[in-house]
Scaffold this motif. Structure first.
Motif, PDB file in Angstrom:
ATOM      1  N   ILE A  32      -1.990   0.364  -6.287  1.00  0.00           N
ATOM      2  CA  ILE A  32      -0.771   0.666  -7.314  1.00  0.00           C
ATOM      3  C   ILE A  32       0.500   0.051  -6.569  1.00  0.00           C
ATOM      4  CG2 ILE A  32      -1.877   2.421  -8.473  1.00  0.00           C
ATOM      5  CD1 ILE A  32      -0.150   4.287  -6.445  1.00  0.00           C
ATOM      6  N   GLY A  33       0.268  -0.487  -5.350  1.00  0.00           N
ATOM      7  CA  GLY A  33       1.486  -1.050  -4.403  1.00  0.00           C
ATOM      8  C   GLY A  33       2.350  -2.008  -5.543  1.00  0.00           C
ATOM      9  N   SER A  34       1.519  -2.906  -6.092  1.00  0.00           N
ATOM     10  CA  SER A  34       2.203  -3.833  -6.624  1.00  0.00           C
ATOM     11  C   SER A  34       2.698  -3.241  -8.034  1.00  0.00           C
ATOM     12  CB  SER A  34       1.487  -5.074  -7.048  1.00  0.00           C
ATOM     13  OG  SER A  34       0.781  -5.493  -5.703  1.00  0.00           O
ATOM     14  N   THR A  72      -2.402  -7.869  -0.696  1.00  0.00           N
ATOM     15  CA  THR A  72      -1.311  -6.826  -1.487  1.00  0.00           C
ATOM     16  C   THR A  72      -0.647  -6.211  -0.409  1.00  0.00           C
ATOM     17  OG1 THR A  72      -2.765  -5.109  -1.583  1.00  0.00           O
ATOM     18  CG2 THR A  72      -2.760  -6.941  -3.382  1.00  0.00           C
ATOM     19  N   ILE A  73       0.366  -5.418  -0.566  1.00  0.00           N
ATOM     20  CA  ILE A  73       0.993  -4.278   0.329  1.00  0.00           C
ATOM     21  C   ILE A  73      -0.076  -3.540   0.738  1.00  0.00           C
ATOM     22  CG2 ILE A  73       1.389  -2.625  -1.704  1.00  0.00           C
ATOM     23  CD1 ILE A  73       3.871  -3.723   1.533  1.00  0.00           C
ATOM     24  N   GLU A  74      -1.166  -2.920   0.303  1.00  0.00           N
ATOM     25  CA  GLU A  74      -2.127  -2.057   0.731  1.00  0.00           C
ATOM     26  C   GLU A  74      -3.019  -2.937   1.973  1.00  0.00           C
ATOM     27  OE1 GLU A  74      -1.698  -2.709  -2.310  1.00  0.00           O
ATOM     28  OE2 GLU A  74      -1.499  -0.693  -3.490  1.00  0.00           O
TER      29      GLU A  74
ATOM     30  N   GLY B  21       4.122   1.605  -0.785  1.00  0.00           N
ATOM     31  CA  GLY B  21       3.918   1.469  -2.205  1.00  0.00           C
ATOM     32  C   GLY B  21       2.812   2.429  -2.707  1.00  0.00           C
ATOM     33  N   GLN B  22       2.578   3.581  -1.987  1.00  0.00           N
ATOM     34  CA  GLN B  22       1.583   4.480  -2.363  1.00  0.00           C
ATOM     35  C   GLN B  22       1.966   5.711  -3.101  1.00  0.00           C
ATOM     36  OE1 GLN B  22      -1.645   3.151  -2.600  1.00  0.00           O
ATOM     37  NE2 GLN B  22      -0.310   1.570  -1.986  1.00  0.00           N
ATOM     38  N   ASP B  28       1.898   4.511 -12.543  1.00  0.00           N
ATOM     39  CA  ASP B  28       0.512   4.526 -11.731  1.00  0.00           C
ATOM     40  C   ASP B  28      -0.194   5.650 -12.141  1.00  0.00           C
ATOM     41  OD1 ASP B  28       1.804   2.504 -10.263  1.00  0.00           O
ATOM     42  OD2 ASP B  28       2.984   3.744  -9.052  1.00  0.00           O
ATOM     43  N   VAL B  29       0.167   6.545 -12.867  1.00  0.00           N
ATOM     44  CA  VAL B  29      -0.675   7.747 -13.080  1.00  0.00           C
ATOM     45  C   VAL B  29      -1.681   7.398 -14.220  1.00  0.00           C
ATOM     46  CG1 VAL B  29      -0.676  10.005 -13.899  1.00  0.00           C
ATOM     47  CG2 VAL B  29       1.075   9.246 -12.662  1.00  0.00           C
ATOM     48  N   LYS B  30      -2.885   7.481 -14.052  1.00  0.00           N
ATOM     49  CA  LYS B  30      -3.941   7.638 -15.022  1.00  0.00           C
ATOM     50  C   LYS B  30      -4.844   8.822 -14.971  1.00  0.00           C
ATOM     51  CE  LYS B  30      -4.525   2.854 -15.433  1.00  0.00           C
ATOM     52  NZ  LYS B  30      -3.184   2.660 -14.731  1.00  0.00           N
TER      53      LYS B  30
END
Lengths: 155, 718
Positions: A32-34, A72-74, B21-22, B28-30
């Motif tokens: 989800i970082g992108s 990616t950022i991860e 980014g976490q 981002d929610v599923k």
């Protein structure tokens, strides 16, 4: 079947080749970082590294990825360079709402890996594909200048 | 970390999660069984809905419309004129008529295309000018100050009367995270999560729409990717959409806007027209001034009446104008409703007034800054509503210091020489002087908001901040934690401040009006002080603190008299530009800014507010242009609109003046909005200085510059 390297590991997907890399990352790999800020390659929130070049993942059909190395950022967050950026963005105050931040970090890496000691102008140009609406950019520019100094030798 | 001085900067509490980014933003929610919603929007600006033919829906797909709303079909803001789903009349292009809900977005978009809605089109009002001409749909109006009769008498004896009209355009927030909202059905409650500034605005809108009890709805803020006012009023509508849908389908329903939808249908800064009529004596001194403000409200009232109030209350700027009169209107047009945006009516007023003052100065043959300085208000003097500027005002010092640092006079001479020798590039320097009233207008905090905060100490001596305010990037997780920590004498990292959930936090008011640090922060300071006094290790303790109104000159909303604000923050901006007179391109060269915000709770966070606010304010003056044609917003992408990139902005040399305000925590006043206000007028003043041409509108785009230069040349030939 498309095969490429994602954050250091070889991955395969049978998703259609027209699927956007951004969707593949977020949906199939749950990375989800992108972030999606515009979906049109204008804001840079979805920036990733493809063969060490900064790219908008919303503009890349995955068919174009065969044999490439995507980070990616991860994946990037496990590197020593990331640690320096993390620290310098904190010291300079380069993060506000955070939505542009992962993309901005990726753009910073792309810039510093090509030009370890950029001038202010080169920094501004280097991140000009990444929009930030909170900071007015100056504290991000400061963060990158600081990183170039602190991370001397890493890039 | 315990800092000696609270202003000393610390690492933001949410820094690490954001960089990595976490942090899950709403997109981002599923959730299992989660469905998406898409809205069918009116393609016409004004008309009657004759018939709706829904598409044939595959299994698992649903239509949600007005008939599904258990309560009133309106979004509760000020007055019930904003339908959740328009079912009779549509008032603007983009107005939601119904929602389709289902698993696949692609299928939903295809189904939207298959829907057939027939309208009877009526003649619409597309522009503010049309609305001013008609003056038939006035959504709000206010008038105050010296009587027009007196002003007319003064005018008769004046040497000259200067009349000007000024126009400001739309401004779009362009928060990096587009709007998003998730409605979750549960047996005993409807939960809404999303990107938002005002949890209880949403909760109240939901109670009204769902006709349910207080404990049947619950609102939780998700990490919020920027707000700037754009997530103040607008999210209430989306919350109603997803809540109603979730209640019908009994599944989670997610509504996410893509950028083009977000640009076209969400609220914007009100376009305005401001008319000035100023009487001058022979020496160019102001004898009287009257101001008329017209705001384009768009199709629904929304928050516009309050925006107008702030526009009017700021209409005389930082000046003591003899014999001042102000009047204003919000007019309805059949365009996308306008709403809250950082500054809330003040940026229009300051742009207009600073422009007008600059023009009068030139008529009087004086340097704009020197001219404006003569009229600066002083401590103890009345406001335009007969309130008082009770606290010390440092504007003179701030200006004087800046002039010295810049070597202003020498710089002006240098620029004049440069401009004489350079036919193409012209340099200019411009100043803006401004203030911002902190918190809600008048007795709003006491009568409407009635903020309550809570501190909870667990058995393990963990302290939790329980308030309903959103951290949307401005950093209140950190600043408010610092205030509590400082009082308790513990490191700020030990204060826990989760994303707010209305089930868990009292209503400490919305995250708006530059009130959070000053008002909510003060309540937390008091609460923390009491907690410290009562502290019992190993025991759960709860401290609740309610808003206490500071005694002022009582505010009367009918007559617009009394203290409009408890405190004011102040600012001076000086901007240097280089203008390419061949292309009309404006390049920012140097930016200087001084602010009095009482006391900084964290200098680095405040600097972030200064840089970000100024970038928005400067760009409002010369870059960001949004237009509407026949009721349709023309800019469908970020690039079409043109917010600044890193290459458009330069270093901002900023300085803070400590001027602690007794009513704010550690002396802090408001900061968020103030920083935007001075940008546009300073940049306009600098462009005028460079080109020696007056402008009467923002944004001053290259086209406007070239047009003005050509007009001047034409006049010179004539």
């Amino acid at each position: 079947m498309i095969k490429f390297k994602l954050n250091g590991s070889v991955v395969e997907t049978d998703a259609p080749s027209t699927v956007r890399l951004l969707d593949l990352l977020r949906e199939e790999f749950e990375l989800i970082g992108s972030k999606e800020g515009c979906g049109e390659g204008e804001c840079g929130a979805c920036s990733v590294l493809v063969d060490n070049l900064v790219q908008n993942s919303c503009l890349i059909p995955i068919g174009a990825l065969e044999g490439t190395d995507v980070q990616t950022i991860e994946g990037y967050s496990k590197t020593p360079q990331y640690q320096v950026l993390n620290e310098c963005y904190a010291t300079a105050g380069g993060v506000q709402c955070g939505f542009c931040t992962p993309g901005m970090i990726i753009a910073t890496e792309a810039l510093l890996s090509k030009n370890p000691h950029p001038s202010e102008e080169e920094i501004r140009e280097g991140i000009s594909g990444n929009l930030c609406r909170c900071t007015g950019y100056n504290m991000i520019v400061d963060a990158i200048q600081l990183a170039a100094k602190k991370g001397d030798g890493l890039w | 970390m315990i800092t000696k001085d609270i202003s000393q900067s610390v690492v933001k509490k949410d820094h690490v999660d954001k960089v990595a980014g976490q942090l899950p933003y709403i997109s981002d929610v599923k959730m299992e069984d989660m469905l998406y919603g898409v809205l069918y929007r009116s393609p016409i600006a004004y008309g009657k809905v004759l018939s709706i033919e829904y598409p044939i829906l595959p299994e698992g797909y649903h239509v949600i419309g007005a008939e599904h709303i258990p309560g009133g079909n309106f979004v509760k803001i000020l007055i019930p004129d904003q339908p959740i789903f328009a079912n009779e009349w549509v008032n603007y292009i983009g107005e939601p008529i119904f929602m389709l809900v289902g698993k696949e977005l692609e299928v939903l978009y295809q189904l939207l295309d298959e829907a057939q809605v027939k309208f009877e089109e009526h003649e619409a009002t597309y522009t503010l000018d049309d609305a001013i001409e008609k003056m038939t749909d006035v959504m709000a109006t206010h008038e105050f100050g010296e009587s027009l009769q007196t002003i007319e008498e003064i005018g008769k004896k004046a040497y000259q009367i200067i009349e000007e009209e000024y126009e400001t355009g739309y401004q779009e927030h362009v928060y990096l995270e587009p709007q998003g909202m998730l409605g979750i059905y549960q047996e005993d409650e409807i939960q809404v999560q999303g990107s938002m500034q005002c949890l209880y605005y949403i909760k109240n809108a939901l109670i009204s729409a769902l006709a349910c009890d207080d404990d049947e709805v619950r609102v939780i803020q998700s990490p919020t990717g920027g707000g700037f006012g754009g997530k103040e009023d607008f999210p209430s509508m989306m919350a109603c959409h997803v809540a109603i849908a979730a209640q019908v389908v009994k599944k989670p329903v997610m509504l996410l806007f893509d950028r083009s939808e977000d640009l076209v249908v969400t609220t914007k800064r009100h376009p305005s027209k401001i008319k000035y009529k100023t009487a001058l004596d022979r020496d160019g001194n102001i004898l009287s001034m009257s101001t008329e403000v017209f705001l384009d409200g768009g199709a629904n009232t929304g928050l516009s009446p309050v925006v107008l109030q702030r526009a009017l209350l700021n209409s005389a700027g930082v000046y003591k104008i003899p014999h001042y009169h102000a009047k204003g209107y919000v007019l309805k047009t059949n365009t996308v409703p306008n709403g809250a945006f950082r500054g809330f009516g003040a940026p229009q007023s300051f742009a207009g007034l600073e422009s007008h003052m600059g023009h009068i100065a030139r008529i009087a043959g004086k340097d704009p800054l020197e001219y404006k300085r003569q009229y600066l208000v002083k401590q103890g003097e009345p406001t335009i509503t007969n309130g008082r500027f009770r606290d010390p005002i440092f504007m003179e010092d701030m200006i004087e210091d800046l002039l010295k640092t810049l070597n202003y006079k020498k710089k002006k001479e240098e620029f004049a020489r440069f401009n004489q020798q350079s036919p193409r590039f012209k340099k200019g320097i411009g100043t803006s002087l401004f203030l911002h009233g902190c918190g809600f207008t008048g007795s709003g905090e006491r009568d409407h908001i009635k903020a309550t905060v809570k501190l909870l100490k667990t058995k393990d001596d963990q302290v939790l901040v329980k308030i309903s305010n959103s951290d949307m990037g401005q950093g209140i997780f950190t600043t408010l934690s610092k205030i509590v920590a400082q009082e308790l004498g513990v490191p700020y990292e030990e204060i826990s401040f989760p994303y707010p959930d209305t089930k868990d936090v009292p209503d400490s008011g919305p995250t708006v009006a530059s009130r959070t640090t000053m008002i909510v922060g003060k309540l937390l300071e008091r609460a923390a002080r009491r907690l410290k006094e009562k502290w019992q290790s190993g025991v759960e303790q709860e401290i609740v603190e309610d808003y206490v109104h500071e005694e002022m000159i009582p505010w009367d909303e009918k007559t617009f008299s009394g203290d409009a604000y408890p405190a004011y923050s102040w600012g001076v901006n000086i901007v240097e530009v280089e203008v390419d007179s061949f292309t009309g391109n404006v390049q920012l060269e140097k930016i200087h800014a001084s602010f009095d915000i009482g006391k900084a709770i964290d200098e680095r966070i405040v600097k972030g507010q200064i840089d970000g606010g100024m970038a928005q304010g400067l760009a409002y003056g010369f870059m960001e242009k949004m237009t509407s044609k026949q009721g349709r917003i023309q800019q469908r992408s970020i690039t079409d609109y043109g917010p600044p990139t890193a290459m458009d902005i330069v270093h901002i040399e900023s300085k803070l003046y400590d001027n602690p305000y007794a009513g704010g925590p550690y002396g802090a006043k408001g900061v968020g909005e103030l920083t935007l206000i001075g940008g546009a007028p300073a940049v306009q003043s600098a462009i005028e200085d460079a080109l020696a041409v007056p402008f009467y509108q923002i944004p001053i785009t290259p086209e406007i510059i070239i047009e003005s230069l050509e007009k001047r040349e034409g006049e010179a030939v004539d």
